[in-house]
Write an enzyme that holds these catalytic residues in place. Sequence first.
Site, PDB file in Angstrom:
ATOM      1  N   ARG A 167      44.865 -17.651 130.483  1.00 36.11           N
ATOM      2  CA  ARG A 167      46.161 -17.447 131.119  1.00 36.11           C
ATOM      3  C   ARG A 167      46.514 -18.539 132.124  1.00 36.11           C
ATOM      4  NH1 ARG A 167      48.204 -12.309 131.812  1.00 36.11           N
ATOM      5  NH2 ARG A 167      46.102 -11.504 131.499  1.00 36.11           N
TER       6      ARG A 167
ATOM      7  N   TYR B  40      51.024  -3.441 129.705  1.00 34.32           N
ATOM      8  CA  TYR B  40      50.337  -3.581 131.001  1.00 34.32           C
ATOM      9  C   TYR B  40      51.258  -3.333 132.196  1.00 34.32           C
ATOM     10  CZ  TYR B  40      47.489  -6.706 127.965  1.00 34.32           C
ATOM     11  OH  TYR B  40      46.749  -7.278 126.966  1.00 34.32           O
TER      12      TYR B  40
ATOM     13  N   ARG C 195      53.712  -7.419 126.860  1.00 29.49           N
ATOM     14  CA  ARG C 195      53.063  -7.237 128.168  1.00 29.49           C
ATOM     15  C   ARG C 195      53.735  -6.193 129.068  1.00 29.49           C
ATOM     16  NH1 ARG C 195      52.546 -10.506 131.639  1.00 29.49           N
ATOM     17  NH2 ARG C 195      50.449  -9.965 132.248  1.00 29.49           N
TER      18      ARG C 195
ATOM     19  N   CYS D 111      63.312   0.889 118.664  1.00 29.72           N
ATOM     20  CA  CYS D 111      63.482   2.334 118.850  1.00 29.72           C
ATOM     21  C   CYS D 111      62.289   2.953 119.556  1.00 29.72           C
ATOM     22  CB  CYS D 111      63.704   2.985 117.493  1.00 29.72           C
ATOM     23  SG  CYS D 111      64.980   2.151 116.566  1.00 29.72           S
TER      24      CYS D 111
HETATM   25  C1  LIG Z   1      40.174 -13.161 127.424  1.00 25.97           C
HETATM   26  C2  LIG Z   1      38.963 -13.922 127.748  1.00 25.97           C
HETATM   27  C3  LIG Z   1      39.049 -15.084 128.517  1.00 25.97           C
HETATM   28  C4  LIG Z   1      40.341 -15.607 129.106  1.00 25.97           C
HETATM   29  O1  LIG Z   1      40.853 -14.747 130.068  1.00 25.97           O
HETATM   30  P1  LIG Z   1      42.090 -15.243 130.968  1.00 25.97           P
HETATM   31  O2  LIG Z   1      42.349 -14.102 131.859  1.00 25.97           O
HETATM   32  O3  LIG Z   1      43.209 -15.510 130.043  1.00 25.97           O
HETATM   33  O4  LIG Z   1      41.647 -16.450 131.702  1.00 25.97           O
HETATM   34  C5  LIG Z   1      37.884 -15.789 128.759  1.00 25.97           C
HETATM   35  N1  LIG Z   1      36.701 -15.363 128.278  1.00 25.97           N
HETATM   36  C6  LIG Z   1      36.579 -14.248 127.529  1.00 25.97           C
HETATM   37  C7  LIG Z   1      35.253 -13.852 127.030  1.00 25.97           C
HETATM   38  C8  LIG Z   1      37.706 -13.490 127.236  1.00 25.97           C
HETATM   39  O5  LIG Z   1      37.580 -12.385 126.509  1.00 25.97           O
END
Ligand SMILES: *Cc1c(COP(=O)(O)O)cnc(C)c1O
Length: 423
Positions: free
Chosen positions: A278, A318, A314, A346
């Site tokens: 992210r 979330y 999202r 919908c």
């Molecule tokens: C999802 C995930 C990430 C990345 O997470 P971010 O919050 O997008 O930085 C890194 N390592 C593992 C093992 C993950 O499952």
Amino acid sequence: MSAFEYRHGQLHVEDLPLSEIAQEVGTPFFCYSTQAMVNAYNSFSDALAKAGVKGTICYALKANSNQSVIQTLAKAGAGADVVSEGELRRALQAGVDPKKIVFAGVGKKPSEMAVGLKAGILQFNVESLPELEALSAVAQKMGVTAPVAFRINPDVDAKTHAKISTGKAENKFGIDIPSVRNFVEQAKALPNIAVESLAVHIGSQLTDASPFKDAFARLAGLYRELQSAGLPLKRIDFGGGLGIQYNDETPPDLTEYAQAVSEAMQGLDAECIFEPGRFLVGNAGVLVTETIYVKDGTNRRFLIIDAAMNDLIRPSLYDAWHDVTPLKQPDEETPLKPCDIVGPICESGDTFATQRPLPEIAAGDLLAMESAGAYGAVMASSYNTRLNAPEVLVKADQYAVVRKRIDYDTLIKQDILPEWLSE
Ligand SMILES: *Cc1c(COP(=O)(O)O)cnc(C)c1O
């Protein structure tokens, strides 16, 4: 300087007005900025260097696995963190060096492990004994040694949304610390396994530095213990999870994050791995959408837009916040009016924002959902038989459609009629 800002009254991505792209590509569409991704990568890597941490940044593909995004980051120096054979194939196809690929995930199948072993990836982050046994069997059959990291569940509360919290004892992820010691013994008895590394990943969108500090300290403590017990460890994987600003949260700054790493690493000589997803792409993308109708209910104004929860899930999954910004810059004196911003699907959950103060918006007006670069397009579906939102990548004053909108024929033709219906 942000990659998305108003210039001459129009929201731009780098040097291009988003409305111009909208006219050519149609809405809804995702738009990513090369500069924003590369800047995020460089700031992460600079912060580590400043804190004296040497390591590899393995971009977590699941945040946004468009080939052009992977390649942009790989060119900047990134490796890849993959969680499936599909992502592994994407990373390899984008030209990521296999020696910079880590394979994570709780449910790797033997067939997926074989692809990783064949490619010669850096490490498999193993999360259970049955998985370790399966990996050993596959490696033995192939006559190779599988480089393994044990993914630890450090039992810390990441203080993030429950659906993206992964480091508590009750989560399905990782091996709890007491069990790791047994694992090490069992691993020694398994053929074709080389335990080289320890890993954590405690959750996503962390906005507080303390869970990182706790998890990193536990990880490093265990590393020291196992290493002095004779386990030849050489790498330590700190996972991803660094949060970004969507609304008014204040994620730990990079200096603080790198500091937590360097404190944990005191006296350790190990190569570090990081798996940010992210952080590298989240604020490098927007979802551009057109207002279809403005519907005034009894006590609510609804903006019905042409993007929906199938494009960006999202908010409904979330309760996530995305800033909503009109492409045409409003006058400063324009009064704001609370609006509910909803998609055409919908389901009541198809809501992007409730009571969001916005200037007067009319049908046909274009809006940008900000911070849509991560966990946007990758989580999209064709629910309600809606076409996918295409993806566009911008670099300075150039843009390219990096994933097109498929047509209805192609979408419907994926269904196959059984013989008894086609007679
Ligand atoms: C999802 C995930 C990430 C990345 O997470 P971010 O919050 O997008 O930085 C890194 N390592 C593992 C093992 C993950 O499952």
